[in-house]
Design a protein around this motif. Structure first.
Motif, short mmCIF file in Angstrom:
data_model
loop_
_atom_site.label_atom_id
_atom_site.label_comp_id
_atom_site.label_asym_id
_atom_site.label_seq_id
_atom_site.Cartn_x
_atom_site.Cartn_y
_atom_site.Cartn_z
N ILE A 150 61.02 8.99 65.25
CA ILE A 150 61.62 7.72 65.57
C ILE A 150 63.28 7.43 65.28
N ILE A 151 63.74 8.09 64.10
CA ILE A 151 64.99 7.91 63.60
C ILE A 151 65.82 8.90 64.50
N ILE A 193 68.63 -2.88 67.14
CA ILE A 193 67.01 -2.16 67.33
C ILE A 193 66.02 -3.52 67.10
N PHE A 194 65.17 -3.79 67.94
CA PHE A 194 64.28 -4.58 68.03
C PHE A 194 62.82 -3.96 67.84
N ILE A 195 62.02 -4.11 66.41
CA ILE A 195 60.66 -3.29 66.37
C ILE A 195 59.83 -4.42 66.81
N ALA A 255 68.03 -1.26 71.73
CA ALA A 255 66.72 -0.30 71.83
C ALA A 255 65.49 -1.19 71.33
N VAL A 256 64.39 -1.13 72.07
CA VAL A 256 63.01 -1.71 71.60
C VAL A 256 62.38 -0.38 70.92
N VAL A 257 61.81 -0.67 69.78
CA VAL A 257 60.45 0.57 69.41
C VAL A 257 59.43 -0.21 69.33
N SER A 258 58.58 0.20 70.38
CA SER A 258 57.15 -0.48 70.46
C SER A 258 56.17 0.10 69.66
N LEU A 259 55.57 -0.69 68.71
CA LEU A 259 54.48 0.05 68.02
C LEU A 259 53.08 -0.06 68.66
N ALA A 260 53.17 -0.48 69.95
CA ALA A 260 51.90 -0.87 70.76
C ALA A 260 51.39 0.64 71.36
N CYS A 261 50.24 0.63 71.76
CA CYS A 261 49.79 1.82 72.25
C CYS A 261 50.74 2.25 73.71
#
Lengths: 120, 222
Positions: free
Chosen positions: B12-13, B22-24, B88-94
């Protein structure tokens, strides 16, 4: 007993080490802690059955995360001792402080000082 | 539920190291249950990334939010007013949620924070196992409620194969043979006659072989 232990340790009391979460450990580092150790009851002696075993797993997970992001997993440690072991508590405190002194300060402190940010 | 596993933080980094905001975004459904992308995991990732960037001496703004779902318009709409603030968006969804987010907000790069694995069950905490492959033509009625498509390594319809030994599969000794499970279950139900039936060749066009699929329900469409 009047035992002495290093004064640079901040004790955070929790009802059981099972309450300690990875997030609590990470936030400590985020705020500038140089090291964190979790002191739980002896394994097999948890009043709440498995709180200290859960804490150990969370400590191990925190170590992996801190290692991966370059802070160093050995800045986090789990210890197990009973409430009657005052002398050992003091010894562990000294042991942990010595270990952290050898490792040096939390790497983010230097960066924070360089950028002039507050919060440590 | 859809089962996912956490991505290594190094990966991820590597994706977001040059970003400044960054939006998680987590998801409150399946990935919360399998402890890969819920509110807690969002908090842990956000904290770890903050520590990383502070250590690197970079000022990066990292915000976090967990939506009820990322596979529905109505919940993704909740971030419409804020998403433009981020690089950037990091999505922790499937993978479904990541793609729907990327479809909906195509000016912001969306990075996956989990590896989406399969549709499965929680056998016990920390152990999730596959149960369905979404083949589109369910035959569980005839196999005692045990799916040969997902439980048999070869996905065969008239099993077991010669690799079944003492109830275990040849690909991994600790893996149960799906067909042995089916036979045992049908025997317990007194329905072994079902086992004697030969299944015809399955129409795989309802599965992935037929390309990306849709379910169209005119009765519920507006």
């Amino acid at each position: 007993m009047r035992l002495k232990y290093p004064a640079n340790i901040k004790i955070v009391r929790v009802p059981c080490t099972g309450k300690v979460d990875i997030l609590h450990i990470l936030r400590s580092f985020e705020k500038g802690a140089d090291g964190v150790y979790v002191v739980g009851c002896l394994e097999g002696d948890c009043h709440h059955h498995s709180g200290n075993l859960r804490a150990r797993k969370r400590v191990e997970q925190s170590q992996k995360i801190l290692e991966a992001i370059g802070i160093g997993g050995n800045r986090v440690q789990m210890y197990n001792l009973s409430s009657s072991e005052g002398a050992r508590f003091a010894r562990i405190a000294g042991e942990m402080v010595d270990k952290i002194i050898k490792l040096g300060p939390n790497p983010i402190k230097k960066a924070k000082q360089a950028t002039g940010a507050s919060g440590c | 539920m859809i089962v996912a596993d956490k991505k290594p933080i190094e990966e991820i980094i590597e994706e977001v190291k040059d970003k400044h905001t960054i939006f998680i975004v987590g998801c409150n459904e399946c990935v919360t249950v399998c402890e890969a992308g819920g509110k807690k995991e969002v908090g842990i990732l956000a904290s770890a990334l903050r520590i990383y960037f502070l250590k690197e001496g970079k000022e990066v703004k990292i915000d976090e939010m967990t939506l009820q779902r990322q596979c529905d318009h109505e919940y993704l709409e909740e971030i419409r007013n804020v998403i433009d603030k981020y690089d950037a968006v990091v999505s922790l969804a499937c993978g479904v949620g990541v793609q729907f987010m990327a479809e909906k907000y195509h000016s912001i790069p969306v990075y996956p924070g989990v590896n989406t694995c399969f549709m499965g069950v929680t056998e016990k905490r920390g152990l999730w196992a596959e149960r369905c492959q979404g083949c589109g033509q369910c035959i569980l009625a005839h196999t005692g409620g045990i799916c040969p498509i997902s439980r048999c390594a070869k996905r065969i319809l008239n099993g077991p194969c010669g690799g079944s030994s003492n109830g275990h599969c040849e690909i991994r000794k600790e893996l149960d043979c799906g067909w042995q499970l089916i036979i045992d279950r049908l025997k317990a139900l007194g329905r072994l006659d079902e086992y004697e039936k030969i299944y015809p060749i399955k129409n795989w066009s309802f599965e992935r072989s037929g390309g990306p699929r849709q379910v169209v329900r005119k009765d519920v469409q507006e």
